[in-house]
Design a protein around this motif. Structure first.
Motif, mmCIF file in Angstrom:
data_model
loop_
_atom_site.group_PDB
_atom_site.id
_atom_site.type_symbol
_atom_site.label_atom_id
_atom_site.label_comp_id
_atom_site.label_asym_id
_atom_site.label_seq_id
_atom_site.Cartn_x
_atom_site.Cartn_y
_atom_site.Cartn_z
ATOM 1 N N HIS A 53 -5.199 2.991 -7.002
ATOM 2 C CA HIS A 53 -3.805 2.640 -6.166
ATOM 3 C C HIS A 53 -3.876 1.515 -5.205
ATOM 4 C CE1 HIS A 53 -1.627 6.682 -7.442
ATOM 5 N NE2 HIS A 53 -1.530 5.629 -8.336
ATOM 6 N N VAL B 184 -2.918 4.655 -0.092
ATOM 7 C CA VAL B 184 -3.693 5.437 1.249
ATOM 8 C C VAL B 184 -3.555 6.649 0.871
ATOM 9 C CG1 VAL B 184 -3.152 5.741 3.550
ATOM 10 C CG2 VAL B 184 -2.043 4.027 2.636
ATOM 11 N N GLN B 185 -4.715 7.553 1.140
ATOM 12 C CA GLN B 185 -4.800 8.961 1.087
ATOM 13 C C GLN B 185 -4.961 9.518 2.490
ATOM 14 O OE1 GLN B 185 -6.320 10.914 -2.147
ATOM 15 N NE2 GLN B 185 -5.566 9.478 -3.840
ATOM 16 N N PHE C 114 0.901 -1.302 -0.059
ATOM 17 C CA PHE C 114 0.001 0.165 0.061
ATOM 18 C C PHE C 114 0.718 1.264 0.137
ATOM 19 C CE2 PHE C 114 -4.572 -0.375 0.663
ATOM 20 C CZ PHE C 114 -4.683 -1.480 0.157
ATOM 21 N N ARG C 115 1.900 1.360 0.663
ATOM 22 C CA ARG C 115 2.843 2.295 0.996
ATOM 23 C C ARG C 115 3.515 2.543 -0.539
ATOM 24 N NH1 ARG C 115 8.132 3.967 4.478
ATOM 25 N NH2 ARG C 115 7.902 6.093 4.153
ATOM 26 N N GLU C 116 4.150 1.558 -1.174
ATOM 27 C CA GLU C 116 4.754 1.752 -2.394
ATOM 28 C C GLU C 116 3.750 2.144 -3.495
ATOM 29 O OE1 GLU C 116 7.045 -1.937 -3.089
ATOM 30 O OE2 GLU C 116 7.755 -1.195 -1.221
ATOM 31 N N THR C 117 2.504 1.816 -3.473
ATOM 32 C CA THR C 117 1.617 2.096 -4.602
ATOM 33 C C THR C 117 0.835 3.455 -4.269
ATOM 34 O OG1 THR C 117 -0.105 0.741 -3.806
ATOM 35 C CG2 THR C 117 1.567 -0.056 -5.342
ATOM 36 N N HIS C 118 1.086 3.824 -3.108
ATOM 37 C CA HIS C 118 0.169 5.001 -2.763
ATOM 38 C C HIS C 118 -1.274 4.531 -2.629
ATOM 39 C CE1 HIS C 118 -1.535 9.323 -3.566
ATOM 40 N NE2 HIS C 118 -1.199 9.254 -2.218
#
Ligand code: FES
Ligand code: FES
Lengths: 162, 785
Positions: A144, A100-101, A94-98
């Motif tokens: 994402h 999370v907003q 999740f962090r690598e592909t963004h």
């Protein structure tokens, strides 16, 4: 109000014994009685999926369950996945592909995905979209998030870890 | 200096906390002794309140206090007007009627707060609402905005002679004269209805008055903590330094979380002072539908005058805008609509006339897009209909009318939402259009694929729509940057953050300037104790206004670092370089000093400092643009309509955006995805349905359909970068762009997919049912029902 019940649950490997009102929602119990505020509440009527946790390994909306119904059960919440220093592979993806907003929907989506990925090591994009279709996200347009699941699945496959 | 971070796809600094459930949201706050609030809300859209009996509620065990308007004494007063009426336009009418903390005599919308209960738990507080008895005398409500000004319409606000809230007409050139010269005038009624912002996190507050330190702390899901602090201090008779407002992690904003001084925000701090207890209020989803602001209701009577070769001679747009029961946000939304109803086009003559009306519905304030999607819908729809009539290709007619790249800055000669002249600073609209057409495969689709699919009986259509977005308005934002003794950098700024990645994109700017890792830049945002000058996150302004303030402050700190290092290393500045957290002499890498050591030297504990010098490696700077930067772009889509179910499947979606310098493409792409998703929702899924009595019929997520991952397609993104000349970084906002063109695009693609019905889609949002009705109507008109 007065007839309180004794319950005992195992959350993320820790045993908790508490006295609760029968009407207390499991989501409120986790968040406010146990202080595990990683599980979020977006609707309290079972639609948004933000409150998803694992109850005996199954993804469940904790706003639709009373705490007393979880007596004797094992619960997993987002706090039990990875740590800030060592993210769980799905969190890392999740962090690598963004994926999370604002992050409000994220814990519920992660908890939906953990059992999904255990059962589907090579999911297609439509399968992923189906799997998260019970979780609403207002920020990301889901793309994402889908990318994160594809990445996590790819990285977990044996050929990748060699 | 090499730009290592700006422009790169850097993963976010804030994610580990968010991903592990460690990020603090307002509802995560727990303070010993905390009470919980619940609000009794009006069941009627319009009703006189003859009496309220709260005695039973007060007696319920666990209830600490119950208040009605009467209990508020002098504290009861209408809220502030957040945006005044524009003074620079002649003949503006504006009738200020702002919301009240609790209803005194007449409820004006369903959900308006009438009483508040404070109790030991949320469960008990909600129980006590059932104990309250209100004697309502229902009145006829105003629901339909087109009838709000009828002479027999019920009057919402006493003291006014109609439900007219505001009137603002602006003109450039001479539309009527242009019309006389036109070969074609397209004139239509266009209607856009209401939707909800529906952030996944509902609103919430925790207020804590500490009697010993005489300090009020408010955790607030706000997009604008500093104005909230200043306003509350004034209302409560406190010094601004006695009030600290913290917007921690906020679960999506989208406009309504600017929420300045709605009843809950005004009452909780006051009650906390009175009861000397911390108090929490967390909105539930149903309240979010009734009591959080909404947007988009407008009805236009719009005209476009053109030559036979498709050149726009003028646009006339007379419209009614729904402000709901009160008007705290002034005329921002109709002004935005007026600024966008010329689209991306060179329109020599323009007449725009907006009447704002009061209705018995929840208050209207900006929702992502904020009046702009309506304006773009008007411009694009009229142009599409003209193209059809004149037999001109949809791409060609746009190219013929775009403002030319050498015509910037382009002064539209009306005023915008900031009351500045509407000047579009820069852009190259044709490039985005061409890129979008190319990416979607316009020619191939129209030439080969569509005829083939149509022959198979499929209803497939393609659309393309262009837009502009005024962004990044002033007045200003600021930032303070400090090099800490650890060598890490702290940055404090006033804007709140609701998922836009500020912790990362702002850190990238600083890291480049100060030669440190982006992970060593720690941003504090949305805490008035850390920084107390600024206005907030709205109008797609973070990446423009706050980012440029940060850039300015970082440059100043950089200069200070070089000054001190030059003295310390006894080397001229030109010979020094700043890399990896060290200042070193360029050719002698081992002659170096760390930023942390310099920070300590800059803040000596003993000895004399030179007169006029400031301690620390720190700087505060501000940025205020002369006027807003204008982003732009073109979106294209291919969709298929299932003519049995009327369900729509989006087959392809392309968004080409120009938001100037892209600080972090990963983050900007995410903003566009989310914006487009809301636009799709606004086009075909989400609509707040009110009945004739002003009751909202779909106030739950089960009935109000937020699209899931199954409805939102993959979005292909292309970028054009024309830098804004108005700020050093060259940025333009990107937060709302994704949403703005979607309804116009969706309508055009639907018309194309259903070409055999010869539909004109002049309303939004649609739904499968409504599309079915429109097709039936079209059939009847053709006489083959
Ligand atoms: S909070 Fe449980 S599904 Fe929304
Ligand atoms: S990231 Fe904000 S709701 Fe999903």
């Amino acid at each position: 109000m007065s007839d309180m019940r004794q319950i005992s649950v195992n959350v993320n490997g820790c045993q908790y014994d508490r006295t609760v009102e029968p009407r207390l929602l499991l989501s409120d119990f986790l968040r406010h009685d146990l202080g595990l505020t990683g599980t979020h509440v977006g609707c309290e009527h079972g639609v948004c999926g933000a409150c998803t946790i694992l109850l005996d390994g199954q993804p469940v909306r904790s706003c639709l369950v009373f705490a007393v119904q979880a007596d004797g059960c094992e619960i997993d919440t987002v706090e039990g996945l990875g740590t800030m220093e060592k993210l769980h592979p799905i969190q890392q993806a999740f962090r690598e592909t963004h994926g999370v907003q604002c992050g409000f929907c994220t814990p519920g989506i992660l908890m939906t995905l953990v059992p999904f990925l255990e059962e589907n090591s090579d999911p297609s994009e439509p399968e992923i979209r189906q799997a998260i279709s019970g979780n609403l996200c207002r920020c990301t347009g889901y793309q994402h998030i889908v990318d994160a699941v594809l990445l996590a699945a790819e990285e977990s496959r044996p050929e990748h870890s060699q | 200096m090499t730009e290592r971070y700006v422009g790169q796809r850097i993963t976010r600094n804030e994610d580990p906390r968010l991903l592990t459930g460690q990020a603090l949201f307002v509802d995560d706050m727990d303070i010993p002794g905390m009470l919980h609030a619940a609000f009794l809300r009006s069941d009627y859209a319009h009703a006189r309140i003859n009496s309220i009996d709260v005695s039973a509620a007060r007696k319920r065990p666990g209830v600490v206090a119950v208040y009605t308007a009467e209990d508020l004494g002098d504290y009861w007063r209408p809220g502030p007007l957040l945006v005044p009426a524009p003074h620079s336009v002649e003949n503006v009418i504006f009738n200020q009627r702002t919301q009240v903390p609790l209803v005194k005599d007449k409820a004006k919308y369903v959900g308006e707060a009438i009483a508040v209960v404070f109790a030991v738990s949320r469960y008990v507080a909600e129980d006590a609402l059932e104990d309250i008895w209100v004697d309502y005398e229902p009145l006829a409500p105003v629901v339909d905005i087109e009838r709000a000004l009828d002479s027999d319409a019920p009057l919402i606000h006493e003291g006014l002679d109609s439900n007219l809230c505001a009137h603002l007409a602006q003109e450039k050139g001479d539309y009527e004269a242009a019309c006389r010269e036109a070969d074609l005038v397209i004139s239509r009624r266009i209607a856009i209805d209401r939707g909800a912002a529906a952030a996944m996190e509902n609103r919430g507050l925790v207020a804590n008055w500490d009697d010993k330190s005489q300090q009020l702390t408010l955790w607030d899901t706000t997009q604008a903590p500093i104005p909230v602090r200043n306003g509350l201090a004034g209302m409560l008779g406190l010094s601004e330094h006695q009030v600290r407002v913290i917007a921690p992690f906020v679960g999506g904003g989208f406009g309504p979380k600017i929420m300045m001084f709605l009843p809950e925000e005004v009452l909780l701090p006051w009650a906390s002072m009175k009861l000397k207890r911390p108090i929490k209020w967390i909105e539930d989803r149903q309240e979010n539908f009734y009591a959080t602001t909404q947007e988009r209701g407008q009805v236009h009577q719009a005209e476009m005058a053109l030559t036979s070769d498709g050149r726009i001679l003028g646009i006339k747009d007379v419209f009614v805008h729904d402000t709901g029961a009160y008007d705290p946000y002034g005329m921002t939304l109709p002004l935005n609509t007026q600024s966008h109803a010329m689209g991306a086009y060179d329109v020599p003559n323009y007449l725009t006339d907006a009447k704002v009306v009061f209705t018995n519905k929840m208050i209207v304030t900006p929702v992502r897009g904020a009046g702009r999607p309506q304006g773009i819908f008007v411009a694009e729809r009229l142009l599409d209909l003209a193209a059809r009539k004149l037999g001109i290709d949809r791409i060609e007619i746009r190219k013929r009318n775009f403002i030319s790249p050498d015509d910037f800055p382009h002064n539209h000669k009306i005023i915008d939402q900031a009351f500045s002249p509407l000047v579009l600073d820069s852009g190259n609209y044709r490039l985005a259009l061409e890129q979008a057409a190319e990416r979607i495969g316009w020619q191939e689709f129209i030439g080969e694929e569509q005829p083939r699919l149509v022959a198979e009986g499929k209803h497939v259509g393609i659309g393309i729509a262009s837009f502009i977005e005024t962004t990044g308005i002033g007045p200003y934002e600021g930032a303070r940057i400090t090099v800490e003794a650890s060598g890490k950098i702290s940055v404090a700024t006033g804007v709140g953050t609701q998922g836009q990645g500020h912790f990362t994109s702002f850190a990238q700017i600083v890291a480049d300037q100060l030669g440190v890792s982006v992970r060593d830049v720690h941003l504090v945002t949305g805490d008035t104790a850390a920084f107390h000058w600024g206005t907030g996150t709205f109008a797609s302004r973070g990446a423009v206004v706050a980012a440029n303030a940060i850039y300015a402050a970082a440059k100043t700190v950089r200069a200070k670092i070089f000054d001190l290092a030059s003295k310390t290393l006894e080397t001229p500045k030109e010979k020094l370089e700043l890399v990896d957290g060290h200042v070193r002499v360029a050719d002698i890498p081992d002659q170096a000093i760390t930023l942390g050591e310099l920070a300590v030297l800059a803040n000596p504990m003993r000895g004399a400092v030179e007169p006029g010098s400031e301690p620390g490696l720190e700087a505060t700077d501000y940025f205020g643009p002369r006027y807003g930067a204008t982003a732009s772009g073109t979106h294209a889509m291919i969709l298929e309509v299932d003519s049995d179910t009327m369900m729509v499947e989006i087959k392809r979606y392309v968004a080409v955006e120009d938001c100037g310098t892209v600080l972090n493409p990963l983050i900007v792409d995410g903003q566009i995805h989310g914006g487009v998703a809301l636009g799709i929702a606004n086009s075909y899924y989400e609509k707040l349905v009110f009945d004739e009595a002003g009751q909202l019929l779909n106030a739950s997520l089960a009935d109000y359909l937020i699209p899931s991952a199954l409805e939102i397609p993959r979005i292909e993104i292309g970028h054009e970068e024309t830098l804004s000349p108005l700020n050093p970084l060259g940025t333009k906002g990107a937060g709302e762009a994704g949403t703005i063109p979607v309804p116009a695009l969706f309508a055009q693609a639907l018309e194309d997919a259903l070409a055999d019905y010869d539909l004109e889609i002049l309303e939004m949002p649609l739904s499968p049912n409504r599309l079915f009705e429109l097709m039936q109507e079209a059939r009847m008109e053709r006489g083959d029902a």
